[in-house]
Design a protein around this motif. Structure first.
Motif, PDB file in Angstrom:
ATOM      1  N   LEU A  97       0.819  -1.082  -0.061  1.00 21.14           N
ATOM      2  CA  LEU A  97       0.015  -0.086   0.092  1.00 21.14           C
ATOM      3  C   LEU A  97       0.767   1.403  -0.034  1.00 21.14           C
ATOM      4  CD1 LEU A  97      -1.609  -2.317   1.968  1.00 21.14           C
ATOM      5  CD2 LEU A  97      -3.471  -0.396   1.702  1.00 21.14           C
ATOM      6  N   ARG A  98       0.234   2.177  -0.547  1.00 17.28           N
ATOM      7  CA  ARG A  98       0.848   3.669  -0.614  1.00 17.28           C
ATOM      8  C   ARG A  98      -0.293   4.711  -0.255  1.00 17.28           C
ATOM      9  NH1 ARG A  98       6.216   3.743  -2.539  1.00 17.28           N
ATOM     10  NH2 ARG A  98       6.948   1.790  -3.545  1.00 17.28           N
ATOM     11  N   HIS A  99       0.067   5.740   0.109  1.00 14.51           N
ATOM     12  CA  HIS A  99      -0.926   6.767   0.527  1.00 14.51           C
ATOM     13  C   HIS A  99      -0.527   8.200   0.039  1.00 14.51           C
ATOM     14  CE1 HIS A  99       1.954   6.913   4.184  1.00 14.51           C
ATOM     15  NE2 HIS A  99       1.347   8.226   4.341  1.00 14.51           N
ATOM     16  N   GLY A 100      -1.578   9.112  -0.211  1.00 14.28           N
ATOM     17  CA  GLY A 100      -0.975  10.521  -0.679  1.00 14.28           C
ATOM     18  C   GLY A 100      -2.252  11.125  -0.528  1.00 14.28           C
ATOM     19  N   VAL A 101      -2.110  12.440  -0.959  1.00 19.07           N
ATOM     20  CA  VAL A 101      -3.220  13.485  -0.944  1.00 19.07           C
ATOM     21  C   VAL A 101      -3.431  14.074  -2.170  1.00 19.07           C
ATOM     22  CG1 VAL A 101      -4.036  15.553   0.013  1.00 19.07           C
ATOM     23  CG2 VAL A 101      -2.861  13.874   1.542  1.00 19.07           C
ATOM     24  N   SER A 102      -4.392  13.980  -2.749  1.00 19.31           N
ATOM     25  CA  SER A 102      -4.887  14.827  -4.174  1.00 19.31           C
ATOM     26  C   SER A 102      -4.786  16.150  -4.043  1.00 19.31           C
ATOM     27  CB  SER A 102      -6.462  14.170  -4.861  1.00 19.31           C
ATOM     28  OG  SER A 102      -7.130  15.159  -3.874  1.00 19.31           O
ATOM     29  N   ARG A 103      -4.689  16.687  -5.272  1.00 19.71           N
ATOM     30  CA  ARG A 103      -4.388  18.338  -5.399  1.00 19.71           C
ATOM     31  C   ARG A 103      -5.490  19.094  -4.688  1.00 19.71           C
ATOM     32  NH1 ARG A 103      -6.326  21.837  -8.916  1.00 19.71           N
ATOM     33  NH2 ARG A 103      -7.163  20.326 -10.165  1.00 19.71           N
ATOM     34  N   LEU A 104      -4.970  20.058  -3.713  1.00 23.32           N
ATOM     35  CA  LEU A 104      -5.889  20.865  -3.066  1.00 23.32           C
ATOM     36  C   LEU A 104      -6.409  21.885  -4.119  1.00 23.32           C
ATOM     37  CD1 LEU A 104      -6.421  20.893  -0.073  1.00 23.32           C
ATOM     38  CD2 LEU A 104      -5.311  23.107  -0.176  1.00 23.32           C
ATOM     39  N   ARG A 105      -7.909  22.162  -4.302  1.00 26.25           N
ATOM     40  CA  ARG A 105      -8.298  23.024  -5.528  1.00 26.25           C
ATOM     41  C   ARG A 105      -8.426  24.368  -4.748  1.00 26.25           C
ATOM     42  NH1 ARG A 105     -10.908  18.144  -6.509  1.00 26.25           N
ATOM     43  NH2 ARG A 105     -12.910  18.644  -5.384  1.00 26.25           N
ATOM     44  N   ALA A 106      -8.426  24.606  -3.589  1.00 30.21           N
ATOM     45  CA  ALA A 106      -8.714  25.892  -2.903  1.00 30.21           C
ATOM     46  C   ALA A 106      -8.576  25.752  -1.462  1.00 30.21           C
ATOM     47  CB  ALA A 106     -10.153  26.419  -3.315  1.00 30.21           C
ATOM     48  N   GLY A 107      -8.337  26.874  -0.861  1.00 30.49           N
ATOM     49  CA  GLY A 107      -7.975  26.931   0.582  1.00 30.49           C
ATOM     50  C   GLY A 107      -6.832  26.264   1.315  1.00 30.49           C
ATOM     51  N   ALA A 108      -6.864  25.949   2.452  1.00 27.65           N
ATOM     52  CA  ALA A 108      -5.677  25.295   3.315  1.00 27.65           C
ATOM     53  C   ALA A 108      -6.252  24.380   4.018  1.00 27.65           C
ATOM     54  CB  ALA A 108      -5.275  26.337   4.160  1.00 27.65           C
ATOM     55  N   ARG A 109      -5.228  23.228   4.188  1.00 26.76           N
ATOM     56  CA  ARG A 109      -5.668  22.012   4.976  1.00 26.76           C
ATOM     57  C   ARG A 109      -4.382  21.804   5.660  1.00 26.76           C
ATOM     58  NH1 ARG A 109      -4.555  16.483   4.040  1.00 26.76           N
ATOM     59  NH2 ARG A 109      -6.253  14.928   4.019  1.00 26.76           N
ATOM     60  N   HIS A 110      -4.729  21.250   6.899  1.00 29.02           N
ATOM     61  CA  HIS A 110      -3.827  20.821   7.992  1.00 29.02           C
ATOM     62  C   HIS A 110      -4.102  19.412   8.364  1.00 29.02           C
ATOM     63  CE1 HIS A 110      -2.801  25.147   8.468  1.00 29.02           C
ATOM     64  NE2 HIS A 110      -1.607  24.659   8.807  1.00 29.02           N
ATOM     65  N   THR A 111      -3.240  18.427   8.584  1.00 32.05           N
ATOM     66  CA  THR A 111      -3.312  17.087   8.927  1.00 32.05           C
ATOM     67  C   THR A 111      -2.104  16.875  10.164  1.00 32.05           C
ATOM     68  OG1 THR A 111      -3.901  16.795   6.550  1.00 32.05           O
ATOM     69  CG2 THR A 111      -3.428  14.840   8.069  1.00 32.05           C
ATOM     70  N   LEU A 112      -2.574  15.996  10.959  1.00 30.47           N
ATOM     71  CA  LEU A 112      -1.617  15.189  12.062  1.00 30.47           C
ATOM     72  C   LEU A 112      -1.551  13.982  11.600  1.00 30.47           C
ATOM     73  CD1 LEU A 112      -0.234  15.300  14.870  1.00 30.47           C
ATOM     74  CD2 LEU A 112      -2.414  14.583  15.791  1.00 30.47           C
ATOM     75  N   GLY A 113      -0.210  13.531  11.559  1.00 30.19           N
ATOM     76  CA  GLY A 113       0.322  12.357  11.194  1.00 30.19           C
ATOM     77  C   GLY A 113       0.681  11.453  12.202  1.00 30.19           C
ATOM     78  N   ILE A 114       0.420  10.478  12.748  1.00 29.07           N
ATOM     79  CA  ILE A 114       0.856   9.640  14.032  1.00 29.07           C
ATOM     80  C   ILE A 114       1.618   8.494  13.338  1.00 29.07           C
ATOM     81  CG2 ILE A 114       0.405   8.354  16.087  1.00 29.07           C
ATOM     82  CD1 ILE A 114      -0.072  11.224  16.441  1.00 29.07           C
ATOM     83  N   ILE A 115       2.864   8.451  13.403  1.00 26.90           N
ATOM     84  CA  ILE A 115       3.816   7.081  13.289  1.00 26.90           C
ATOM     85  C   ILE A 115       4.432   6.643  14.328  1.00 26.90           C
ATOM     86  CG2 ILE A 115       5.695   6.466  11.720  1.00 26.90           C
ATOM     87  CD1 ILE A 115       5.069   9.073  10.032  1.00 26.90           C
ATOM     88  N   PHE A 116       4.145   5.426  14.448  1.00 24.00           N
ATOM     89  CA  PHE A 116       4.789   4.796  15.616  1.00 24.00           C
ATOM     90  C   PHE A 116       6.305   4.450  15.793  1.00 24.00           C
ATOM     91  CE2 PHE A 116       0.006   4.356  15.141  1.00 24.00           C
ATOM     92  CZ  PHE A 116      -0.313   4.747  16.411  1.00 24.00           C
TER      93      PHE A 116
END
Length: 260
Positions: free
Chosen positions: A237-256
């Motif tokens: 598996l791989r993961h990602g985020v598609s293109r942001l079309r407008a605005g601002a986005r914040h995300t918290l990532g938890i890696i163990f």
């Protein structure tokens, strides 16, 4: 007939009220322990990911997103375009982690370690994971993986995150979590969380995971077991985020696992 249990929204409201009463970090640990971990395990086994709605409140999301502007909390900042990772940026926290993030990392690890051990058994992988996160981190640190990996990600219009895996060293915990801190349709448009699954001798399968502010997605870091006609096999598996079309986005990532 037995009386009906509380509706999901009412149950969540009760959990959040109880959390405020004992403090955010301690209450969050209690909240995590009370999650339907059998249902979460079933979703992970079936799809490679599971969504936990409304884990964090709007205020908690805003407070965490605001940490991005406090550079003293972080050990490093990565501009994705400089490394071919995509467009946008993220920062890795330094130790000690903010209390809410430390509590969340610890509380999630124990039930996820049980799932991780079952996955490694099914995939005939030798490593097993201790019940306490501190013991697993000691293993990482002894191998030179001493840098903390929880991170905040920040995207603006036009930004995206290429498909990837967060490995960081020889010791890899097979599950990780991500919490959306911004509200789709209000704070930003686009920017969907995306998973791809590469099956042996087959084309890749793509999954777009719908998230709202405060929702957490737990997902496989690199591979997971799948039942086939000839027994268990591994899918990557791989993961990602598609293109942001407008605005601002914040995300918290938890890696163990920590990084070398």
């Amino acid at each position: 007939m037995p009386p009906a249990g509380p509706a999901p929204d009412a149950q969540l409201a009760a959990q959040l009220t109880a959390r405020r009463a004992v403090g955010a970090a301690a209450g969050l640990a209690v909240h995590v322990a009370a999650l339907d971990w059998q249902g979460i395990a079933d979703e992970l086994n079936a799809h490679g990911y599971a969504v936990i709605p409304g884990l964090l409140t709007a205020d908690e999301c805003a407070s965490l997103a605001a940490l991005y502007a406090q550079p003293q909390l972080f050990r490093s900042r990565v501009v994705m375009s400089q490394h071919g990772f995509g467009s946008g940026e993220y920062q890795y926290f330094r130790y000690p982690l903010p209390s809410l993030i430390a509590a969340l990392r610890q509380a999630l690890y124990d039930p996820l370690a049980q799932i991780a051990n079952r996955w490694h058994e099914l995939m005939d992988l030798p490593e097993r994971f201790p019940a306490d996160h501190a013991d697993f981190l000691a293993r990482c640190h002894a191998a030179g993986q001493q840098r903390p990996t929880p991170l905040l990600l920040q995207y603006s219009a036009g930004d995206y995150n290429c498909l990837h895996q967060d490995l960081y060293g020889d010791h890899v915990f097979p599950l990780q979590a991500c919490i959306l801190l911004s509200q789709p349709g209000t704070d930003f448009d686009g920017g969907e969380f995306v998973l791809t699954e590469q099956r042996p001798r087959m084309q890749s399968r793509v999954e777009v995971v719908p998230l709202k502010r405060g929702d957490m997605v737990i997902f496989a870091v690199n591979h997971r077991p799948v039942q086939g006609t000839r027994g268990i096999y591994r899918v990557n598996l791989r993961h990602g985020v598609s293109r942001l079309r407008a605005g601002a986005r914040h995300t918290l990532g938890i890696i163990f696992h920590d990084a070398n």
